[in-house]
Scaffold this motif. Structure first.
Motif, PDB file in Angstrom:
ATOM      1  N   LEU A 121      -3.744   9.427  13.074  1.00  0.00           N
ATOM      2  CA  LEU A 121      -2.559   8.682  13.515  1.00  0.00           C
ATOM      3  C   LEU A 121      -2.336   7.426  12.677  1.00  0.00           C
ATOM      4  O   LEU A 121      -1.200   7.063  12.366  1.00  0.00           O
ATOM      5  CB  LEU A 121      -2.698   8.307  14.993  1.00  0.00           C
ATOM      6  N   ALA A 122      -3.418   6.766  12.300  1.00  0.00           N
ATOM      7  CA  ALA A 122      -3.296   5.564  11.466  1.00  0.00           C
ATOM      8  C   ALA A 122      -2.701   5.920  10.109  1.00  0.00           C
ATOM      9  O   ALA A 122      -1.867   5.182   9.559  1.00  0.00           O
ATOM     10  CB  ALA A 122      -4.675   4.918  11.292  1.00  0.00           C
ATOM     11  N   GLN A 123      -3.120   7.068   9.580  1.00  0.00           N
ATOM     12  CA  GLN A 123      -2.596   7.532   8.286  1.00  0.00           C
ATOM     13  C   GLN A 123      -1.113   7.912   8.416  1.00  0.00           C
ATOM     14  O   GLN A 123      -0.290   7.578   7.563  1.00  0.00           O
ATOM     15  CB  GLN A 123      -3.420   8.738   7.809  1.00  0.00           C
ATOM     16  N   LEU A 124      -0.771   8.579   9.524  1.00  0.00           N
ATOM     17  CA  LEU A 124       0.615   9.008   9.762  1.00  0.00           C
ATOM     18  C   LEU A 124       1.540   7.803   9.947  1.00  0.00           C
ATOM     19  O   LEU A 124       2.699   7.829   9.519  1.00  0.00           O
ATOM     20  CB  LEU A 124       0.668   9.916  10.994  1.00  0.00           C
ATOM     21  N   ALA A 125       1.005   6.738  10.556  1.00  0.00           N
ATOM     22  CA  ALA A 125       1.805   5.526  10.806  1.00  0.00           C
ATOM     23  C   ALA A 125       2.380   4.957   9.515  1.00  0.00           C
ATOM     24  O   ALA A 125       3.490   4.404   9.499  1.00  0.00           O
ATOM     25  CB  ALA A 125       0.965   4.482  11.525  1.00  0.00           C
ATOM     26  N   ASN A 126       1.658   5.098   8.424  1.00  0.00           N
ATOM     27  CA  ASN A 126       2.142   4.601   7.124  1.00  0.00           C
ATOM     28  C   ASN A 126       3.415   5.335   6.695  1.00  0.00           C
ATOM     29  O   ASN A 126       4.314   4.741   6.093  1.00  0.00           O
ATOM     30  CB  ASN A 126       1.056   4.776   6.055  1.00  0.00           C
ATOM     31  N   TYR A 127       3.475   6.636   6.999  1.00  0.00           N
ATOM     32  CA  TYR A 127       4.666   7.427   6.644  1.00  0.00           C
ATOM     33  C   TYR A 127       5.857   7.017   7.513  1.00  0.00           C
ATOM     34  O   TYR A 127       6.981   6.937   7.038  1.00  0.00           O
ATOM     35  CB  TYR A 127       4.390   8.926   6.828  1.00  0.00           C
ATOM     36  N   PHE A 128       5.594   6.768   8.790  1.00  0.00           N
ATOM     37  CA  PHE A 128       6.671   6.381   9.709  1.00  0.00           C
ATOM     38  C   PHE A 128       7.265   5.025   9.343  1.00  0.00           C
ATOM     39  O   PHE A 128       8.414   4.739   9.669  1.00  0.00           O
ATOM     40  CB  PHE A 128       6.147   6.348  11.154  1.00  0.00           C
ATOM     41  N   SER A 129       6.460   4.213   8.677  1.00  0.00           N
ATOM     42  CA  SER A 129       6.945   2.890   8.249  1.00  0.00           C
ATOM     43  C   SER A 129       7.865   3.015   7.038  1.00  0.00           C
ATOM     44  O   SER A 129       8.709   2.160   6.796  1.00  0.00           O
ATOM     45  CB  SER A 129       5.763   1.978   7.905  1.00  0.00           C
ATOM     46  N   GLU A 130       7.696   4.105   6.291  1.00  0.00           N
ATOM     47  CA  GLU A 130       8.455   4.272   5.043  1.00  0.00           C
ATOM     48  C   GLU A 130       9.595   5.275   5.166  1.00  0.00           C
ATOM     49  O   GLU A 130      10.657   5.095   4.567  1.00  0.00           O
ATOM     50  CB  GLU A 130       7.489   4.721   3.930  1.00  0.00           C
ATOM     51  N   TYR A 131       9.375   6.352   5.930  1.00  0.00           N
ATOM     52  CA  TYR A 131      10.373   7.426   6.035  1.00  0.00           C
ATOM     53  C   TYR A 131      10.902   7.535   7.468  1.00  0.00           C
ATOM     54  O   TYR A 131      10.227   7.167   8.419  1.00  0.00           O
ATOM     55  CB  TYR A 131       9.763   8.785   5.650  1.00  0.00           C
ATOM     56  N   SER A 132      12.111   8.098   7.602  1.00  0.00           N
ATOM     57  CA  SER A 132      12.585   8.413   8.953  1.00  0.00           C
ATOM     58  C   SER A 132      11.865   9.686   9.407  1.00  0.00           C
ATOM     59  O   SER A 132      11.313  10.424   8.594  1.00  0.00           O
ATOM     60  CB  SER A 132      14.095   8.603   8.964  1.00  0.00           C
ATOM     61  N   PHE A 133      11.890   9.943  10.713  1.00  0.00           N
ATOM     62  CA  PHE A 133      11.095  11.057  11.235  1.00  0.00           C
ATOM     63  C   PHE A 133      11.810  11.752  12.387  1.00  0.00           C
ATOM     64  O   PHE A 133      12.743  11.224  12.989  1.00  0.00           O
ATOM     65  CB  PHE A 133       9.723  10.554  11.716  1.00  0.00           C
ATOM     66  N   LYS A 134      11.346  12.967  12.680  1.00  0.00           N
ATOM     67  CA  LYS A 134      11.757  13.703  13.870  1.00  0.00           C
ATOM     68  C   LYS A 134      10.500  14.345  14.428  1.00  0.00           C
ATOM     69  O   LYS A 134       9.911  15.220  13.790  1.00  0.00           O
ATOM     70  CB  LYS A 134      12.787  14.783  13.506  1.00  0.00           C
ATOM     71  N   ILE A 135      10.050  13.868  15.599  1.00  0.00           N
ATOM     72  CA  ILE A 135       8.840  14.447  16.184  1.00  0.00           C
ATOM     73  C   ILE A 135       9.163  15.091  17.523  1.00  0.00           C
ATOM     74  O   ILE A 135       9.959  14.580  18.297  1.00  0.00           O
ATOM     75  CB  ILE A 135       7.707  13.401  16.349  1.00  0.00           C
ATOM     76  N   SER A 136       8.557  16.251  17.756  1.00  0.00           N
ATOM     77  CA  SER A 136       8.731  16.958  19.031  1.00  0.00           C
ATOM     78  C   SER A 136       7.440  16.831  19.822  1.00  0.00           C
ATOM     79  O   SER A 136       6.365  17.187  19.325  1.00  0.00           O
ATOM     80  CB  SER A 136       9.038  18.437  18.793  1.00  0.00           C
ATOM     81  N   VAL A 137       7.546  16.295  21.046  1.00  0.00           N
ATOM     82  CA  VAL A 137       6.363  16.083  21.882  1.00  0.00           C
ATOM     83  C   VAL A 137       6.549  16.759  23.234  1.00  0.00           C
ATOM     84  O   VAL A 137       7.668  17.040  23.662  1.00  0.00           O
ATOM     85  CB  VAL A 137       6.069  14.575  22.074  1.00  0.00           C
ATOM     86  N   GLU A 138       5.414  16.994  23.910  1.00  0.00           N
ATOM     87  CA  GLU A 138       5.444  17.666  25.210  1.00  0.00           C
ATOM     88  C   GLU A 138       5.980  16.743  26.309  1.00  0.00           C
ATOM     89  O   GLU A 138       6.827  17.113  27.084  1.00  0.00           O
ATOM     90  CB  GLU A 138       4.028  18.140  25.577  1.00  0.00           C
TER      91      GLU A 138
END
Length: 567
Positions: A121-138
């Motif tokens: 999650l810490a690694q993924l957070a770096n991407y969310f800071s730079e790129y827009s995202f679309k996540i599907s959660v339960e």
């Protein structure tokens, strides 16, 4: 002479003149036979003209066009390619590759085969800071949501993206993350038609708007999500209609200015099949073009093998579908490219009218939750789904490679992607029956009567009919007498045989064939023989195969009869 040709003007025929010509060409058939009723209950005309559109909409036409154009976002059709991986290491490697090759939105379904650990999650957070995202959660307890805790406080204001969930997700300190979605893909995958999807989107919007402190606060967090099916013009009109409906909806809350709401869209998985999977690529490209023309802001193209397990190649092809459409069609150089089309403007207006009426009905029933609890919504979806299933099984709707032009040599993949296992696909009955027929090693045959020329049309039809469930019938040489026919029936390994010939040969030979056929062979006749039907059935005929018949019902019935004979 060339100058004279340039100056020649052809007189423009009126609609009534065209109609007269059409009636003449129909040779006795009624003009109404050219009208088509859609699953939404909208009647499609054979011809649309400027005059008919103006007569239908009047001043509303200009309002419709200007509303759609004013609500279109500047950044349209951003590529949102979903990342598939079995480990976190592979996930980030594929994410990097995807972003380097044109993916614009980090797209993740939280249901993965690895754990969302603190490190991941810490690694993924770096991407969310730079790129827009679309996540599907339960739901709000989904472990993927902890990624937002890993994003630095001073970066949170600029983080942009969408959270797709059954219920809205509360997220503080992220003003540009839209976490309240009217996700109509859930209803789409249950069988909803375009009008239902639009009405349910508004009903969800009404529910969520009433839960927020103000409409403005709600609108900043809101987005709508659609799945785009293979009905090309229908889907363009659906996406355009939502903008008109949204304008009316926001006006009801006293909002006068234009509030732009993002449209998140994806290719429809209910149209996908596990049979002849490369046809899914054609379906997806067709759907993506609808999304592009219709004005989707964020778009996901599912790989053609998404129902089983996507490969690096299929993911790359899916991403390139969006990139090629964006770059090669020049559609994005035009605001609302479908605007002004007589047909699409008319269809858009029909969807607006019908969807708003259904939305009002839902609100009158107490809102989307009360409407769902009453069972009415489930009833509507089931009705739409069954109509769609029937259309596929009677070939009123073509599912290339599945219900028509099926390849019996296709190996049906048994693996299923759990993310999409619950989608009510119209291909499923064909896949299931093919699996059962293959496992039972069913042997079928075609007994041709008369000459090759006279028996081939029906023989080809029956062959294609049986191919849909993986059956390859043994074909006889055309026989001229009942004795030859019975000799072939006694020699064949087939336990189910269809007799094919022209009407005269069939009427002449079938009675004698039925009188002498082996007891363990089930026999059908290709065609409709209403005068002979009762007598033939009484003398041992199983039934008939003909165009417009329900393929699955017919072949299930045959399969059940074969099991009885084997006992």
């Amino acid at each position: 002479m060339s100058n004279n040709m340039k100056n020649i003007e052809f007189e423009k025929p009126s609609y009534s003149e065209w109609q007269d010509a059409a009636i003449k060409a129909l040779k006795g058939k009624p003009f109404e036979s050219l009208l088509t009723k859609t699953s939404e209950g909208v009647t499609l005309e054979p011809l649309y003209t400027q005059e008919s559109l103006v007569a239908k909409l009047g001043e509303e036409l200009d309002k419709q066009v200007s509303t759609i154009r004013s609500l279109q976002n500047n950044q349209a059709f951003r590529v949102a390619q979903q990342i598939y991986a079995d480990s976190s290491e592979a996930f980030f490697a594929k994410l990097d590759d995807s972003l380097a090759r044109g993916n614009e939105v980090v797209t993740i379904d939280s249901r993965v085969n690895f754990e969302w650990t603190e490190e991941v999650l810490a690694q993924l957070a770096n991407y969310f800071s730079e790129y827009s995202f679309k996540i599907s959660v339960e739901n709000s307890n989904d472990p993927l949501l902890a990624v937002f805790d890993k994003i630095k406080v001073d970066q949170r204001e600029t983080v942009k993206g969408f959270i797709v969930s059954k219920n809205p997700i509360t997220l503080n300190d992220f003003p540009s993350v839209r976490s309240i979605g009217a996700d109509t893909t859930v209803y789409h995958n249950e069988g909803a038609n375009a009008v239902q999807e639009l009405a349910y989107a508004l009903a969800l919007a009404a529910k969520y708007a009433n839960q927020e402190e103000s409409f403005e606060a709600f609108a900043k967090k809101f987005y709508v999500s659609f799945a785009v099916d293979t009905q090309f013009f229908t889907e363009i009109a659906k996406l355009r209609a939502f903008k008109v409906l949204w304008k009316a909806f926001s006006s009801a809350y006293g909002v006068t200015e234009n509030v732009k709401i993002p449209t998140v869209a994806e290719t429809s998985l209910r149209s996908f099949s596990k049979l002849d999977v490369y046809v899914n690529l054609l379906r997806a490209a067709n759907e993506a073009l609808s999304g592009l023309i219709g004005g989707a802001d964020v778009f996901t193209v599912h790989p053609h093998d998404a129902l089983t397990k996507p490969t690096d190649q299929s993911i790359r092809i899916a991403r390139n579908v969006s990139l090629i459409l964006k770059e090669e069609t020049s559609v994005l150089k035009v605001t609302d490219p479908a605007g002004g089309s007589y047909f699409i403007e008319s269809l858009t207006a029909d969807f607006v009218k019908e969807a708003w009426a259904l939305f009002i009905e839902i609100e009158a029933a107490g809102g989307i939750d009360a409407y769902t609890a009453s069972g009415k919504l489930t009833e509507e979806l089931e009705k739409s789904y069954l109509a769609r299933i029937k259309a596929a099984q009677t070939r009123k709707q073509s599912l290339i490679g599945t219900n028509i032009y099926a390849n019996p040599a296709d190996v049906l993949e048994s693996e299923t992607n759990p993310q999409f296992a619950e989608v009510k696909r119209v291909a499923v009955p064909f896949e299931q029956l093919r699996m059962e027929m293959t496992a039972a090693n069913v042997k079928t045959g075609i007994l041709a009567l008369g000459t090759l020329k006279s028996s081939k049309p029906r023989a080809d039809f029956v062959s294609g009919f049986l191919n849909t469930v993986g059956l390859v019938p043994e074909k006889s040489e055309p026989v001229a007498t009942a004795e030859e026919a019975l000799a072939w029936l006694n020699a064949t390994e087939a336990t189910y045989v269809v007799i094919t010939g022209n009407d005269d040969d069939t009427k002449e030979l079938v009675p004698a064939i039925l009188a002498g056929k082996p007891a363990n062979v089930i026999v059908d006749v290709a065609g409709k023989f209403r005068d002979e039907e009762e007598a033939w059935l009484a003398n041992g005929l199983n039934g008939f195969i003909f165009a417009g018949q329900n393929i699955i019902e017919k072949l299930n019935s045959v399969f059940a009869s074969m099991k009885e004979v084997q006992r």
